[in-house]
Scaffold this motif. Structure first.
Motif, mmCIF file in Angstrom:
data_model
loop_
_atom_site.group_PDB
_atom_site.id
_atom_site.type_symbol
_atom_site.label_atom_id
_atom_site.label_comp_id
_atom_site.label_asym_id
_atom_site.label_seq_id
_atom_site.Cartn_x
_atom_site.Cartn_y
_atom_site.Cartn_z
ATOM 1 N N HIS A 71 0.789 -1.246 0.000
ATOM 2 C CA HIS A 71 0.000 0.000 0.000
ATOM 3 C C HIS A 71 0.806 1.274 0.000
ATOM 4 N N CYS B 155 -12.175 -0.566 1.068
ATOM 5 C CA CYS B 155 -11.724 -0.759 -0.319
ATOM 6 C C CYS B 155 -11.855 -2.219 -0.755
ATOM 7 N N HIS B 156 -11.532 -3.129 0.170
ATOM 8 C CA HIS B 156 -11.518 -4.557 -0.170
ATOM 9 C C HIS B 156 -12.903 -5.177 -0.008
#
Ligand code: HEC
Ligand code: HEC
Ligand code: HEC
Ligand code: HEC
Ligand code: HEC
Length: 477
Positions: free
Chosen positions: A267, A437-438
């Motif tokens: 990330h 996000c996931h």
């Protein structure tokens, strides 16, 4: 008469004559002392190591200028008083005395101003110095201002209880330094007039860039590899049945072949996002810069193919570790952990169910909770299970006190900080966290999406099992 001489005779001499009085002299001394201290401070700011504390601004931008002006204001007041006194006594001279250093009265006045200035300077600069040093301490930031009590309480029990507040909270560079000073002054005024926001807003816009702060002590690229996480959960039955989850997190880092892998590796520095809300919980758009320099956008369908308005934030430590220094937990986590540690004894029947109810109940204040929680736990056993109270009075007492402590570490009625007010982004069980996000909904143009594959982040060795075999295999249980 030459204009200069006229000025001297008409203004300077009368001013000095009337100014030679205790009030004006004291005013002059205060002004010069405040002035010299301010100049000294500005020089340090310009050339030396500036003081980071936002509240130091109170001294140097408010208090000293106020003294400076108050001193100035005293001068005409003294002049006016003396003028009036002499006028009433009919003693105003026709010709004002010359400025003459041989005149002992004039010399005397100058001496008084000099001595008073030196004394004032010592007092004012010592006071400012001590004040500034005090304001730099976590005690000041966290304690003198009750508004900070929730953050200070969580900070004291965090892994970072020895890191100064200012180390994380003042941005780098002159602009954010100045902004912090102005903010600090504004906050103190808000607190003075009871106009501060409750709870204090998060996220904090003015934080020093996370990588500057955190990387002073942690090396994110260090290869941590796998991290084992064991979590205990207790059920709401009479026996508080315990189960455990065992998770191996793929934390990764930079491995020996220099590849960035795992949660830490993938990330940092190359993922940008735009959040749709101020708490950064709803994230409709994410962009990843790939190793070959190309970029991949991931967006939820609702974003409609366009980049939403708002700050484009480069993901850093704080986007996952937002509660590194101020970890507030959920009541479930708080109680499960306390029971696993034995601080709330799992031997007490129904303690999990009853404890949860007591933690989640409403109390009018901190003191109310501290009194009622232990009292109601005793009452629960006294009324329903007197044999337990008779046999395990100590455990009941300790459990009651521990529950009250858990409450006081996480809930602050006066600041409207309740369970869950400040979400923690690190996982996905209690808050959206990684799943912001996931979630499988963030898709790129070529049809891939940000993964929700459990195995991408961790191996689940056991989920809510009683006495998982893997723990005994690992020699943990
Ligand atoms: C290790 C770094 C670190 C230290 C030390 C630290 N903080 Fe924080 N603080 C943070 C982070 C990170 C946040 C959350 C930022 C975000 O979500 O944007 C935060 C948030 C806050 C907030 C906003 C409200 C909230 O809970 O989110 C306050 C107020 C605060 N801190 C006060 C303090 C005080 C007072 C101290 C010292 C006693 C302190 N902090 C020490 C990192 C730190
Ligand atoms: C002054 C040094 C220092 C700074 C700055 C610092 N840390 Fe730490 N951090 C530590 C130490 C020391 C520990 C281990 C403490 C312990 O195990 O009790 C730690 C532990 C941790 C842990 C593991 C324990 C936990 O709370 O889960 C995390 C995660 C962490 N730090 C993240 C951060 C982040 C994110 C920042 C920046 C906002 C940061 N640290 C800034 C010194 C620091
Ligand atoms: C994508 C999310 C994410 C980002 C970004 C991130 N971390 Fe972490 N970090 C994690 C997770 C997940 C863990 C494991 C959590 C746990 O132990 O419960 C972790 C654990 C840690 C630990 C504890 C390691 C240990 O051995 O226990 C430290 C220290 C840490 N992170 C520091 C940092 C620092 C410093 C940064 C920024 C440079 C950072 N992290 C960025 C997700 C992240
Ligand atoms: C702001 C959005 C965002 C958040 C929040 C976030 N990630 Fe990610 N993550 C991404 C993106 C984007 C990728 C790259 C996806 C790709 O290349 O397909 C990624 C990739 C990963 C990968 C590599 C997946 C693979 O298949 O190689 C892991 C592991 C991961 N994230 C873990 C986490 C964890 C754990 C958290 C929470 C602590 C987290 N992420 C939070 C955006 C995010
Ligand atoms: C994007 C990364 C990511 C994905 C995908 C993910 N998890 Fe997790 N999960 C985490 C992290 C990080 C933690 C550790 C949280 C912590 O430190 O408290 C965790 C913890 C857990 C835990 C144990 C912790 C607890 O609080 O009970 C379970 C169980 C779990 N995950 C199940 C799942 C399942 C099932 C899936 C697949 C549907 C999944 N996870 C997908 C990142 C992820």
């Amino acid at each position: 008469m030459a204009p200069f001489q006229k000025f001297r005779e008409g203004w300077v001499r009368p001013a000095l004559f009337f100014g030679n009085n205790p009030i004006s002299l004291a005013g002059g001394a205060i002004t010069s002392a405040a002035g010299v201290t301010m100049i000294g401070y500005w020089l340090v700011e310009l050339f030396g190591r500036p003081n980071d504390n936002p509240y130091v601004g109170i001294i140097f931008f408010l208090l000293l200028p106020a003294l400076f002006i108050a001193g100035l204001a005293l001068i005409p007041v003294g002049v006016y008083v003396r003028h009036r006194k002499l006028q009433l006594a009919g003693q105003i001279p026709a010709v004002y005395p010359k400025i003459d250093f041989n005149d002992h009265r004039f010399r005397h006045g100058v001496d008084i101003v000099l001595v008073a200035t030196v004394i004032n300077l010592l007092v004012v600069s010592m006071a400012s110095y001590r004040g500034a040093a005090y304001m730099d301490s976590p005690q000041f930031c966290g304690q003198s201002c009750h508004v900070m009590q929730p953050e200070f309480t969580a900070y004291k029990v965090s892994a970072h209880s020895h890191v100064d507040c200012v180390a994380c909270h003042i941005g780098a560079g002159a602009a954010s330094y100045f902004r912090a000073k102005v903010n600090g002054t504004k906050q103190l005024i808000e607190v003075t007039f009871d106009r501060y926001p409750t709870p204090i807003e998060s996220p904090v816009q003015n934080l020093r860039p996370a990588r500057d702060i955190c990387e002073g002590c942690h090396t994110p690229a260090r290869f941590i590899g796998e991290k084992l996480l064991v979590k205990s959960t207790f059920a709401d039955d009479e026996k508080n049945t315990q189960t455990q989850s065992v998770v191996v997190l793929h934390l990764g880092g930079r491995d020996s072949l220099s590849h960035l892998t795992g949660i830490h590796g993938v990330h940092l520095g190359h993922i940008e996002y735009v959040a749709a809300d101020s708490s950064r919980t709803t994230i409709p758009w994410v962009q990843k810069r790939n190793e070959d320099g190309s970029e991949t956008e991931f967006a939820v369908a609702a974003a409609g193919g366009s980049i939403p308005q708002g700050e484009r934030r480069v993901m850093d430590c704080i986007d996952c570790h937002n509660r590194a220094a101020h970890t507030f937990v959920t009541p479930e986590d708080a109680l499960n952990r306390a029971m696993a540690e034995g601080a709330v004894s799992p031997e007490l029947p129904w303690i999990h169910k009853e404890g949860m109810e007591l933690l989640k109940a409403n109390y009018s204040s901190e003191a109310d909770a501290q009194a009622k929680i232990p009292e109601q736990l005793s009452a629960f056993y006294r009324n329903g299970h007197p044999e337990v109270l008779a046999a395990k009075a100590d455990l009941v007492k300790a459990a009651g006190e521990q529950l009250a402590t858990l409450y006081s570490q996480n809930v602050f009625p006066f600041m409207k900080v309740a369970w869950g007010t400040h979400p923690n982004h690190i996982g996905h069980m209690s808050y959206p966290g990684c799943f912001r996000c996931h979630d499988g909904e963030h898709a790129s143009k070529n049809g891939t999406s940000i993964t929700q594959d459990c195995a991408a982040c961790h191996n689940l060795l056991a989920v809510d099992e009683s006495k998982p075999k893997v723990l005994s295999d690992l020699g943990i249980q």
